[in-house]
Design a protein around this motif. Structure first.
Motif, PDB file in Angstrom:
ATOM      1  N   ARG A  88      31.975  42.262  40.553  1.00 16.51           N
ATOM      2  CA  ARG A  88      32.750  43.119  41.416  1.00 16.51           C
ATOM      3  C   ARG A  88      33.867  42.273  42.006  1.00 16.51           C
ATOM      4  N   LEU A  89      33.787  41.039  42.498  1.00 20.61           N
ATOM      5  CA  LEU A  89      34.704  40.143  43.027  1.00 20.61           C
ATOM      6  C   LEU A  89      35.568  39.893  41.876  1.00 20.61           C
ATOM      7  N   VAL A  90      35.163  39.481  40.804  1.00 18.42           N
ATOM      8  CA  VAL A  90      36.305  39.041  39.709  1.00 18.42           C
ATOM      9  C   VAL A  90      37.132  40.354  39.466  1.00 18.42           C
ATOM     10  N   ASP A  91      36.406  41.484  39.347  1.00 21.37           N
ATOM     11  CA  ASP A  91      37.381  42.464  39.313  1.00 21.37           C
ATOM     12  C   ASP A  91      38.263  42.781  40.377  1.00 21.37           C
ATOM     13  N   GLU A  92      38.012  42.720  41.483  1.00 24.36           N
ATOM     14  CA  GLU A  92      38.909  42.790  42.842  1.00 24.36           C
ATOM     15  C   GLU A  92      40.204  41.581  42.684  1.00 24.36           C
ATOM     16  N   LEU A  93      39.827  40.437  42.237  1.00 26.89           N
ATOM     17  CA  LEU A  93      40.776  39.402  42.297  1.00 26.89           C
ATOM     18  C   LEU A  93      41.727  39.668  41.203  1.00 26.89           C
ATOM     19  N   ARG A  94      41.255  40.174  40.054  1.00 27.28           N
ATOM     20  CA  ARG A  94      42.145  40.359  38.830  1.00 27.28           C
ATOM     21  C   ARG A  94      42.941  41.475  39.315  1.00 27.28           C
ATOM     22  N   GLN A  95      42.438  42.501  39.871  1.00 25.70           N
ATOM     23  CA  GLN A  95      43.339  43.742  40.266  1.00 25.70           C
ATOM     24  C   GLN A  95      44.498  43.209  41.106  1.00 25.70           C
ATOM     25  N   ARG A  96      44.091  42.266  42.215  1.00 23.94           N
ATOM     26  CA  ARG A  96      45.334  41.786  43.167  1.00 23.94           C
ATOM     27  C   ARG A  96      46.016  41.045  42.348  1.00 23.94           C
ATOM     28  N   SER A  97      45.776  39.975  41.340  1.00 20.37           N
ATOM     29  CA  SER A  97      46.589  39.038  40.829  1.00 20.37           C
ATOM     30  C   SER A  97      47.623  40.177  39.886  1.00 20.37           C
ATOM     31  N   ARG A  98      47.284  41.240  39.387  1.00 21.19           N
ATOM     32  CA  ARG A  98      48.094  41.909  38.439  1.00 21.19           C
ATOM     33  C   ARG A  98      49.250  42.836  39.426  1.00 21.19           C
ATOM     34  N   ARG A  99      48.550  43.400  40.616  1.00 21.53           N
ATOM     35  CA  ARG A  99      49.394  44.199  41.217  1.00 21.53           C
ATOM     36  C   ARG A  99      50.278  43.447  42.292  1.00 21.53           C
ATOM     37  N   GLY A 100      49.839  42.018  42.597  1.00 26.24           N
ATOM     38  CA  GLY A 100      50.565  41.587  43.569  1.00 26.24           C
ATOM     39  C   GLY A 100      50.187  41.860  44.928  1.00 26.24           C
ATOM     40  N   GLU A 101      50.591  41.170  46.070  1.00 25.04           N
ATOM     41  CA  GLU A 101      49.781  41.755  47.421  1.00 25.04           C
ATOM     42  C   GLU A 101      50.889  41.926  48.404  1.00 25.04           C
ATOM     43  N   SER A 102      50.902  42.927  49.004  1.00 22.71           N
ATOM     44  CA  SER A 102      51.821  43.090  50.232  1.00 22.71           C
ATOM     45  C   SER A 102      51.047  43.102  51.510  1.00 22.71           C
ATOM     46  N   VAL A 103      50.987  42.237  52.196  1.00 25.89           N
ATOM     47  CA  VAL A 103      50.588  41.983  53.564  1.00 25.89           C
ATOM     48  C   VAL A 103      51.360  42.298  54.597  1.00 25.89           C
TER      49      VAL A 103
END
Length: 199
Positions: A88-103
């Motif tokens: 689950r964590l790997v999935d989350e990290l992959r999604q964030r790297s694809r989408r980029g992050e806005s904080v």
């Protein structure tokens, strides 16, 4: 391992709790959640999940959905649980790297400003500063250290979660500890003058 049962008394073995949870007994599912969720949350937080509690909830939804097919000991259950958490964590990290992050900007997180001496001192003594040390490690070493220290898994359990041999896990742990020792020994310790005080 012995759990608190629904009556609040000690003495319910893991096998009994597992069998009851597999039969959809609410008290048993709640017992598994209370026993293991904090470690899953700690693992997710230590590895940089944006919402560790949410990730833990997703993990337990998966676990409870597949629990009827699980056969094994308490140790094997921990490996099973953290294998799901890791995926689950790997999935989350992959999604964030694809989408980029806005904080959202927050002054206390702005790296361009210098923190006060009090803030630096607090950070050095907090759990977050310990976990931040892991950020210097390569991903494989970081995974091993978080699973070992935060989630309290054995070398064999970590090997199963990460799909590596126990020897590889031991090697990763040794390299991580060596790197952390070097990093910590070069950092100034805020209370160094106190080391010269008489005992």
């Amino acid at each position: 391992m012995v759990f608190l049962g629904n009556t609040g008394t000690m003495g319910v073995p893991f096998e009994t709790v597992l069998a009851a949870a597999q039969s959809n007994a609410p008290w048993a599912s709640a017992t598994l959640w209370r026993e293991y969720a904090p470690s899953v949350v700690g693992f997710a937080r230590g590895r940089g999940s944006r919402d560790p509690e949410d990730l833990a909830s997703e993990v337990f939804l998966t676990v409870f959905g597949t629990l009827s097919t699980f056969i094994g000991t308490e140790s094997e259950f921990r490996s099973y649980l953290f294998s799901i958490a890791y995926r689950r964590l790997v999935d989350e990290l992959r999604q964030r790297s694809r989408r980029g992050e806005s904080v959202q900007w927050e002054p206390e997180n702005d790296l361009r400003s210098e923190p006060s001496a009090e803030v630096v001192s607090d950070l050095r003594s907090s759990d977050e500063s310990v976990l931040a040390l892991f950020d210097i490690l390569p991903v494989d070493q970081r995974n091993v250290m978080v699973l070992r220290i935060v989630s309290d898994l054995t070398i064999e359990q970590i090997a199963e979660v990460l799909d590596k041999s126990p020897g590889a896990v031991k090697s990763l742990q040794k390299r991580a500890l060596d790197a952390l020792r070097k990093k910590v020994s070069t950092k100034p310790y805020p209370f160094r003058p106190m080391e010269r005080l008489p005992v």
